[in-house]
Design a protein around this motif. Structure first.
Motif, PDB file in Angstrom:
ATOM      1  N   ARG A   1       0.868  -1.193   0.000  1.00  0.00           N
ATOM      2  CA  ARG A   1       0.000   0.000   0.000  1.00  0.00           C
ATOM      3  C   ARG A   1       0.891   1.226   0.000  1.00  0.00           C
ATOM      4  O   ARG A   1       1.876   1.289   0.746  1.00  0.00           O
TER       5      ARG A   1
ATOM      6  N   HIS B   1      -7.536  -0.237  -5.950  1.00  0.00           N
ATOM      7  CA  HIS B   1      -7.551  -1.034  -4.715  1.00  0.00           C
ATOM      8  C   HIS B   1      -8.301  -2.330  -5.075  1.00  0.00           C
ATOM      9  O   HIS B   1      -9.454  -2.531  -4.701  1.00  0.00           O
TER      10      HIS B   1
ATOM     11  N   ARG C   1      -9.226   5.506  -5.035  1.00  0.00           N
ATOM     12  CA  ARG C   1      -8.716   4.280  -5.669  1.00  0.00           C
ATOM     13  C   ARG C   1      -9.760   3.171  -5.591  1.00  0.00           C
ATOM     14  O   ARG C   1      -9.760   2.249  -6.394  1.00  0.00           O
ATOM     15  N   VAL C   2     -10.637   3.264  -4.593  1.00  0.00           N
ATOM     16  CA  VAL C   2     -11.727   2.280  -4.505  1.00  0.00           C
ATOM     17  C   VAL C   2     -12.595   2.411  -5.754  1.00  0.00           C
ATOM     18  O   VAL C   2     -12.952   1.415  -6.391  1.00  0.00           O
TER      19      VAL C   2
ATOM     20  N   ARG D   1     -15.737   7.886   0.985  1.00  0.00           N
ATOM     21  CA  ARG D   1     -15.265   8.938   1.886  1.00  0.00           C
ATOM     22  C   ARG D   1     -14.611  10.068   1.078  1.00  0.00           C
ATOM     23  O   ARG D   1     -14.013   9.815   0.030  1.00  0.00           O
TER      24      ARG D   1
ATOM     25  N   GLN E   1     -11.608  12.130   0.480  1.00  0.00           N
ATOM     26  CA  GLN E   1     -10.205  11.800   0.775  1.00  0.00           C
ATOM     27  C   GLN E   1      -9.432  13.079   1.150  1.00  0.00           C
ATOM     28  O   GLN E   1      -8.648  13.606   0.355  1.00  0.00           O
TER      29      GLN E   1
ATOM     30  N   GLY F   1     -15.250   1.761   4.012  1.00  0.00           N
ATOM     31  CA  GLY F   1     -14.629   2.093   5.290  1.00  0.00           C
ATOM     32  C   GLY F   1     -13.291   2.784   5.054  1.00  0.00           C
ATOM     33  O   GLY F   1     -12.677   2.574   4.016  1.00  0.00           O
ATOM     34  N   PRO F   2     -12.852   3.601   5.974  1.00  0.00           N
ATOM     35  CA  PRO F   2     -13.571   3.986   7.186  1.00  0.00           C
ATOM     36  C   PRO F   2     -14.733   4.929   6.869  1.00  0.00           C
ATOM     37  O   PRO F   2     -14.579   5.843   6.067  1.00  0.00           O
TER      38      PRO F   2
END
Ligand code: ASP
Length: 338
Positions: free
Chosen positions: A127, A155, A190-191, A244, A246, A285-286
């Motif tokens: 990571r 990810h 990246r998600v 989220r 970032q 998450g988070p």
């Protein structure tokens, strides 16, 4: 090199797992991007992950004699914990390096990674805050590299666990006819990078909802539809996937304030009710409660699948570690030291 690795006689559970695997291997030696995976790879990962999920706490001997390095140059909770536990539940030895490694003293990523690779580890989980570190590492290590999130890029194991969660909820092998709305910081996520690729591979319709300032120009190439209005974006959809903001990647400079962002795009009960009654709410998450998702929905609401995602993360990572470390076709990865 002689590997200190005897094959033990297999337990009934392990024989079960081997029967599910049916001597299949992945078409890649590393996992840097979802784009590397063919549909038959996805099927294999999901089938093996489901089988592992049936034996949650069982200690498998499949990867005994192999080691793993968790190289997390950026903070992590779920991904790091589950990769480490998954490796241990496959009988691997593991060790970790963090952001306080030699990279912080000025050593290049490649020198650090090649050094770690000299310990003859089988898998290295990377990571980084910078995009491209796992891809570069994969070319120069004998170990299989798994991208655990690189900068704004991808990810992939998050996307695998998300896809497994959605597929299992709806049943079937594809997501044709299902609509997924991804809400939030599309630009820095990246998600999103991995999720959109896997959803499109599986045939889903994908909508994105965010202020225009958080939409990258290149997003059109994925064939997604942008909505600036959250109510329209989630009307009658099957899945709402919240992301989220970032802040650590400078996202706060792209919105007025978090509170105002939340007013426009946060997921409340009222908004969730606009989706289909059977719709599910997801988040990698988070969760930042009361910003991305209203607190009352975050964990306990029956439509929230956030903890189910976490559970599936273990199964998917175990499947991947077994498939990458214990190849049955005897093929070895090509690499070149730099
Ligand atoms: N845990 C995810 C990641 O590492 C999502 C996030 O941090 O917002 O990218």
């Amino acid at each position: 090199m002689v590997e200190n690795r005897e094959r033990h006689s297999l337990s009934e559970v392990e024989v079960d797992l081997l029967a599910v695997r049916q001597k299949r291997d992945l078409s890649c030696f590393d996992l840097v991007s979802i784009s590397q995976l063919k549909n038959r790879d996805l099927e294999l990962i999901f089938e093996v992950a489901r089988a592992f999920r049936d034996y949650k706490t069982y200690k498998f001997s499949f990867n005994k004699g192999f080691s793993q390095i968790n190289a997390f140059f950026e903070p992590s909770t779920r991904t790091m914990a589950s990769f480490d536990l998954a490796a241990k539940q496959l009988s691997m030895d593991t060790t970790s390096v963090s952001s306080s490694s030699s990279v912080s003293k000025g050593e290049s990523f490649l020198d650090t990674v090649e050094t770690l690779d000299s310990y003859n580890v089988k898998t290295m989980i990377i990571r980084s805050a910078e995009s491209g570190v796992p891809e570069m590492a994969a070319k120069h290590t004998q170990a299989s590299i798994i991208n655990a999130g690189d900068g704004w890029h991808e990810h992939p194991t998050q996307a695998l666990l998300d896809a497994l969660t959605i597929l299992d909820y709806f049943g079937g092998k594809s997501l044709r006819g299902k609509t997924v709305t991804i809400v939030g910081d599309i630009m820095h996520s990246r998600v999103f990078g991995s999720l959109v690729r896997i959803l499109k591979k599986l045939g889903a319709d994908v909508r994105i909802a965010a202020p225009l300032t958080l939409i990258p120009k290149s997003v059109e190439k994925f064939g997604v539809k942008w909505f600036g209005d959250i109510e329209a974006a989630i009307k009658d959809v099957d899945v709402i996937y919240a992301l989220r903001i970032q802040s650590e990647r400078g996202a706060s400079g792209f919105i007025p304030t978090l509170r105002e962002y939340s007013k426009m795009f946060g997921i409340s009960r009222k908004r969730l009710d606009l989706a289909k009654p059977s719709a599910i709410l997801m988040h990698p998450g988070p969760v930042i409660r009361d910003i991305d998702v209203h607190s009352a929905l975050a964990a306990l609401d029956p439509q929230s699948f956030i903890l189910k995602q976490v559970e599936n993360g273990m199964a998917v990572r175990k499947a991947l570690l077994w498939l990458l470390a214990d190849r049955l076709d005897g093929k070895v990865k090509e690499f070149r030291r730099l």
